[in-house]
Structure formats: C-alpha cells, structure tokens
Scaffold this active site. Structure first.
Site, PDB file in Angstrom:
ATOM      1  N   LYS A   6      52.608 125.149 -41.551  1.00  0.00           N
ATOM      2  CA  LYS A   6      53.871 125.722 -41.102  1.00  0.00           C
ATOM      3  C   LYS A   6      53.902 125.981 -39.602  1.00  0.00           C
ATOM      4  O   LYS A   6      54.951 125.949 -38.985  1.00  0.00           O
ATOM      5  CB  LYS A   6      54.154 127.026 -41.849  1.00  0.00           C
ATOM      6  CG  LYS A   6      54.368 126.869 -43.343  1.00  0.00           C
ATOM      7  CD  LYS A   6      55.647 126.117 -43.645  1.00  0.00           C
ATOM      8  CE  LYS A   6      55.940 126.108 -45.140  1.00  0.00           C
ATOM      9  NZ  LYS A   6      57.160 125.352 -45.464  1.00  0.00           N
ATOM     10  N   TRP A  57      58.388 132.485 -51.987  1.00  0.00           N
ATOM     11  CA  TRP A  57      56.932 132.510 -51.996  1.00  0.00           C
ATOM     12  C   TRP A  57      56.390 133.873 -52.403  1.00  0.00           C
ATOM     13  O   TRP A  57      55.379 133.957 -53.105  1.00  0.00           O
ATOM     14  CB  TRP A  57      56.388 132.062 -50.637  1.00  0.00           C
ATOM     15  CG  TRP A  57      56.885 130.688 -50.298  1.00  0.00           C
ATOM     16  CD1 TRP A  57      57.734 130.329 -49.305  1.00  0.00           C
ATOM     17  CD2 TRP A  57      56.612 129.487 -51.034  1.00  0.00           C
ATOM     18  NE1 TRP A  57      57.996 128.977 -49.361  1.00  0.00           N
ATOM     19  CE2 TRP A  57      57.321 128.437 -50.406  1.00  0.00           C
ATOM     20  CE3 TRP A  57      55.830 129.189 -52.155  1.00  0.00           C
ATOM     21  CZ2 TRP A  57      57.272 127.118 -50.855  1.00  0.00           C
ATOM     22  CZ3 TRP A  57      55.779 127.875 -52.610  1.00  0.00           C
ATOM     23  CH2 TRP A  57      56.497 126.860 -51.971  1.00  0.00           C
ATOM     24  N   ASP A  93      51.229 137.453 -46.218  1.00  0.00           N
ATOM     25  CA  ASP A  93      51.353 136.003 -46.150  1.00  0.00           C
ATOM     26  C   ASP A  93      52.112 135.688 -44.862  1.00  0.00           C
ATOM     27  O   ASP A  93      53.310 135.944 -44.755  1.00  0.00           O
ATOM     28  CB  ASP A  93      52.109 135.501 -47.377  1.00  0.00           C
ATOM     29  CG  ASP A  93      52.347 133.992 -47.359  1.00  0.00           C
ATOM     30  OD1 ASP A  93      52.008 133.334 -46.360  1.00  0.00           O
ATOM     31  OD2 ASP A  93      52.906 133.479 -48.358  1.00  0.00           O
TER      32      ASP A  93
END
Length: 353
Positions: free
Chosen positions: A190, A99, A166
């Site tokens: 998540k 990511w 993030d």
C-alpha cells in the site's frame, strides 16, 4: 505518454527504487540475481538487517523495546496472529472499514471480541469518536487509514491496555507518536513496496502472556528470535521495501514526506469541494490524505470524464465496488504533478459541462 498511477495497491513506487531493483534482478551479488541468491547469504542477511533497522529509525522507535519483522501472508494473516499472540479473554476493536471488519471476524475465532464503536451503518464514511475502551481488555485494535472508504484516524485514544494498529495504507506517511502503539502491522503493497511482505513492529514485553500454544509460524517471538528468517523470507519484497525506506530517509524522513502529502491532499480536496460536478464520499473531518474518494454528481458525464482520464494517462482511479465512483490513492511516491494533472481534468470537465 507519462502515466499517473493512482492505484490503491499495489502502490506506486519511486522511480529510482524501480531502477535499482531492476538492476538487482540482473546482478545483485557478483553475477547472481537478487531472486536466485540464498536468503542465508551475507548480502541478503545485510538487507534484512538494514530493512528492520530502517523501519524502527523512521518510526522513531530505536532503543525503545520494539522489534521490526518482515513476514509473509499480508495484513490478513496479521488479523489471526494478533489474536493468537495477544488475546486471552477479550479485546476491543474499532470498526471503521472492510479490513477492520475482517480483522474482527478472524479474531472471533479465538475468543470474545467487542466492537467499541462502528461506522458500518453509514457504510464507513466516518470515524467514530467518543467511545470507551475497557481497561480490563487484552488489547485495543484500530485501523489508521481505510483505503476503500477514504477515511483516516486523525488522533488516537489514550488507553491503559496495549494498542494495536493496522497501518497498511498510511505507514510512513505522517508524523505520529508511534510509541503510543504496542504493535503496528502494515502490508507493504500500500505504501512501502510490492506485495509479498508485511512489516510488523512490536514491543517485545507484550508477548508471551497468553496461555494457548501458538503454532511456530504464527508466533511473533519465534520470528523475533530468528530475525525474520524462521522460514525463507520474500527476498524481492523485502529488498524493494528497504530501498523505499532508504529513499524516504534521504528525502528527510516522515516529516518531509508529510509536507508533500498535505499538499497533494489539499489540492484534490479543494477541487472536489469547489467543483459542483464532484462530491466527496467521506466526512470532511475524517478524510484520508492517502485515498481521496469521490463521485460524479451527474453520471451522464461519466464516459466523457473517463475518456479524458485515459487521454492524459491517469491509471487506477476507479473506486472500490463498496463505494463506487473514484478513488485517488496518493501514496508517498506519487508526485504532486500527477495530482495536478487530475485536478486540471476535473476543472476542464466543469468548463465543458
């Protein structure tokens, strides 16, 4: 049979949250379903305001110049929004996984991006350390937890420029000095709620400093001015995230859940290290408390192990194709008992082998 949900995302949610959501689907406001009411109605405006307030409260950022937003597009859209809103000339990125690698590629559309360090050559099985962050860059970007590879940043650098993080897969899971970060973003699915919304927490005074014209839907200031209501928000996802944050607050907040997460991580990593049939993927000092990645040392036992998992109701344990093997995602709502069931299966496999 009880199911034990180790899925990496969408995540396991607290049962009491699921019950409240299911009731709201049928009747949220005097016979109207949650998913058919107007997002401009007072009942949902109250939900949005409470969700934004809870996010700041849990992170300890109330009254410190931050705003919380619930937006659409997932964390992947934030790869673009961060660059559009903050990148003027150059930025530094720490590359620790899939990511962060994608965030770098998206930001490069707009300007010059420098990788301050990377673990890509080792297939991201560790967190780089000892890197320098140039003080003349617009911002520094990192990813706190790497779901696919099972690594997690245990500490964060001190830097003279805005720090963006993030936190999609470990938001609200451990105590940190969140005021070190100028912008935090996290896809809800998540560790916070269902897919469909993304939490953004941003310190207002870092905005409005780029020379480019920013499209309205990509401008944090527009969304702040409209209280996350610039366009129709994802009502279901925001409501469920609000309930999950309420659940966490009632447990005792981040300090309380961190203790449970530590117990879960200790339990599974002890088994991985002591059981000769398993080998952890990530370097020990960088292991994630949210996502434990591991492999069998004898692939001939794969069928037997997976049959045992199925028989005991273990779900979502398969590793990502980038790593293979197995991945136990132990998000906030996963009970310690579920980790215990998995560890018992691993121990039983050793006895059978």
């Amino acid at each position: 049979m009880k199911r034990h949900n180790f899925s990496a995302g969408p995540c396991i949610l607290p049962k009491e949250v699921m019950l409240k959501v299911s009731e709201a689907i049928l009747d949220f406001d005097n016979g109207l379903s949650l998913i058919e009411i107007s997002h401009r109605s007072k009942p949902f405006v109250d939900v949005m305001e409470k969700a934004r307030a809870l996010a700041l409260e849990l992170l300890g950022l109330e009254g410190k110049g931050y705003k919380a937003l619930f937006l659409q597009g997932g964390a992947s859209t934030q790869f673009l929004m961060v660059a559009l809103n903050l990148l003027e000339k150059r930025a530094g990125y720490l590359n620790t996984g899939t990511w962060s690698d994608k965030a770098i590629q998206e930001a490069r559309i707009y300007d010059d991006i420098y990788e301050v360090a990377s673990s890509k050559d080792a297939n991201f099985n560790f967190i780089p350390k000892g890197y320098d962050i140039p003080s003349d860059y617009d911002y520094f970007h990192c990813t706190s937890n790497n779901t696919i590879f099972g690594t997690q940043m245990k500490s964060f650098p001190d830097c003279d420029i805005p720090m963006v993080c993030d936190m999609s897969s470990d938001i609200f899971s451990r105590e940190l000095d969140f005021s070190k970060f100028d912008l935090i973003y996290a896809g809800a699915q998540k560790n916070m709620g269902p897919a469909g919304t993304t939490l953004v927490v941003v310190r207002e005074d870092i905005l409005g400093k780029v020379s480019r014209k920013i499209p309205s839907m990509m401008d944090y200031k527009v969304h702040i001015n409209k209280s996350s209501m610039f366009n129709t928000p994802p009502v279901f996802a925001v409501y469920t995230s609000m309930l999950t944050m309420e659940w966490l607050k009632n447990l005792g907040g981040i300090p309380a859940i961190e203790k449970e997460n530590n117990k879960k991580a200790q339990l599974i990593y002890s088994e991985i290290d002591l059981n000769p049939l398993f080998k952890g993927y990530a370097m020990k000092e960088d292991r994630s408390k949210m996502n434990a990645t591991f492999n069998l040392t004898n692939e001939d036992l794969k069928e037997t192990f997976e049959t045992m998992l199925k028989d005991e109701g273990i779900n979502g344990l398969n590793g990502h194709r980038s790593v293979g093997g197995y991945r136990a995602s132990m998000y906030n709502a996963l009970p310690l008992d579920s980790v215990g069931v998995l560890v018992d299966i691993m121990s039983e496999l050793e006895r059978k082998a």
